[in-house]
Motif scaffolding. Structure first.
Motif, PDB file in Angstrom:
ATOM      1  N   ALA A  56      -3.228   6.598  -1.701  1.00  0.00           N
ATOM      2  CA  ALA A  56      -2.529   5.966  -2.830  1.00  0.00           C
ATOM      3  C   ALA A  56      -2.199   6.996  -3.905  1.00  0.00           C
ATOM      4  O   ALA A  56      -1.113   6.951  -4.504  1.00  0.00           O
ATOM      5  CB  ALA A  56      -3.387   4.844  -3.410  1.00  0.00           C
ATOM      6  N   ILE A 133      -9.792  -5.299   0.664  1.00  0.00           N
ATOM      7  CA  ILE A 133      -8.991  -4.538  -0.302  1.00  0.00           C
ATOM      8  C   ILE A 133      -7.517  -4.865  -0.126  1.00  0.00           C
ATOM      9  O   ILE A 133      -6.789  -5.098  -1.097  1.00  0.00           O
ATOM     10  CB  ILE A 133      -9.244  -3.022  -0.135  1.00  0.00           C
ATOM     11  N   SER A 136      -6.753  -8.285  -1.468  1.00  0.00           N
ATOM     12  CA  SER A 136      -6.750  -8.291  -2.932  1.00  0.00           C
ATOM     13  C   SER A 136      -5.475  -7.674  -3.489  1.00  0.00           C
ATOM     14  O   SER A 136      -4.930  -8.137  -4.486  1.00  0.00           O
ATOM     15  CB  SER A 136      -7.954  -7.538  -3.472  1.00  0.00           C
ATOM     16  N   LEU A 137      -4.990  -6.610  -2.858  1.00  0.00           N
ATOM     17  CA  LEU A 137      -3.794  -5.948  -3.359  1.00  0.00           C
ATOM     18  C   LEU A 137      -2.529  -6.751  -3.090  1.00  0.00           C
ATOM     19  O   LEU A 137      -1.606  -6.750  -3.903  1.00  0.00           O
ATOM     20  CB  LEU A 137      -3.662  -4.551  -2.738  1.00  0.00           C
ATOM     21  N   LEU A 138      -2.458  -7.419  -1.965  1.00  0.00           N
ATOM     22  CA  LEU A 138      -1.221  -8.086  -1.577  1.00  0.00           C
ATOM     23  C   LEU A 138      -1.293  -9.606  -1.660  1.00  0.00           C
ATOM     24  O   LEU A 138      -0.350 -10.280  -1.269  1.00  0.00           O
ATOM     25  CB  LEU A 138      -0.824  -7.669  -0.152  1.00  0.00           C
ATOM     26  N   GLN A 144      -5.716 -11.367  -7.772  1.00  0.00           N
ATOM     27  CA  GLN A 144      -5.040 -10.548  -6.769  1.00  0.00           C
ATOM     28  C   GLN A 144      -3.798  -9.949  -7.408  1.00  0.00           C
ATOM     29  O   GLN A 144      -3.343 -10.423  -8.434  1.00  0.00           O
ATOM     30  CB  GLN A 144      -4.730 -11.366  -5.519  1.00  0.00           C
ATOM     31  N   TYR A 145      -3.231  -8.902  -6.810  1.00  0.00           N
ATOM     32  CA  TYR A 145      -2.361  -8.007  -7.554  1.00  0.00           C
ATOM     33  C   TYR A 145      -0.903  -7.955  -7.123  1.00  0.00           C
ATOM     34  O   TYR A 145      -0.192  -7.062  -7.544  1.00  0.00           O
ATOM     35  CB  TYR A 145      -2.932  -6.585  -7.486  1.00  0.00           C
ATOM     36  N   PHE A 149       2.226  -5.946  -9.364  1.00  0.00           N
ATOM     37  CA  PHE A 149       3.023  -4.924  -8.688  1.00  0.00           C
ATOM     38  C   PHE A 149       4.502  -5.241  -8.778  1.00  0.00           C
ATOM     39  O   PHE A 149       5.334  -4.361  -8.980  1.00  0.00           O
ATOM     40  CB  PHE A 149       2.613  -4.788  -7.224  1.00  0.00           C
TER      41      PHE A 149
END
Length: 173
Positions: A56, A133, A136-138, A144-145, A149
């Motif tokens: 990342a 992970i 949580s990111l998508l 959640q993120y 983004f």
């Protein structure tokens, strides 16, 4: 022993590049030294076996953010960048040092009062799986993120369009 040697090499690269980034007067060299700093930080992530953070770091910061800086530098007119050497007055340096010391004291008081240092020394016993992970990111649920983004990508697109519009207005003059 090999990890210590690699860490020392990366630390020297990061420190020297950061100092050169601050000390040089040419703006493209600043962007290049910043790129070396970001690659060094990614190397430390890989050294600690944080492959996700290392990847990342390279893709987002070393790739995306540095390219955005370079595009912004190229969009700014050369007349604005020439003669950009700023002279420092003693009062400005003194006030900068004073503000930095006040900020350092504030952070130290907060860290000592809330015992963050003791909490940071305790290491978690379990490792977070990569699937968690990724979810949580998508994910779009609470905590959640994907929505932040998307907001950031729209904001960066607006900044790029604004930079292009500013560059085109200068050409019309």
């Amino acid at each position: 022993m090999a990890n210590l040697v690699v860490f020392c090499i990366l630390a020297v690269v990061i420190i020297c590049s950061a100092v050169m980034c601050v000390m040089t007067k040419r703006i493209m060299r600043v962007a290049t030294f910043l790129l070396f700093v970001l690659f060094g930080v990614a190397g430390i992530y890989f050294l600690l076996d944080y492959t996700f953070l290392g990847a990342a770091q390279i893709s987002i910061y070393a790739g995306g953010i540095t390219m955005m800086y370079i595009f912004a530098i190229q969009l700014v007119s050369k007349q604005a960048l020439q003669g950009l050497v700023e002279r420092f007055k003693g009062s400005r340096v003194l006030s900068g040092v004073l503000v930095s010391l006040i900020g350092l004291a504030t952070v130290a008081v907060i860290l000592l009062k809330n015992e963050f240092i003791n909490a940071a020394t305790q290491v978690a016993d379990t490792e977070v799986p990569m699937a968690q992970i990724g979810n949580s990111l998508l994910g779009a649920d609470k905590f959640q993120y994907v929505l932040p983004f998307e907001f950031i990508s729209v904001f960066l697109l607006a900044c790029i369009i604004g930079g292009i519009m500013i560059a085109r207005k200068e050409e019309n003059k």
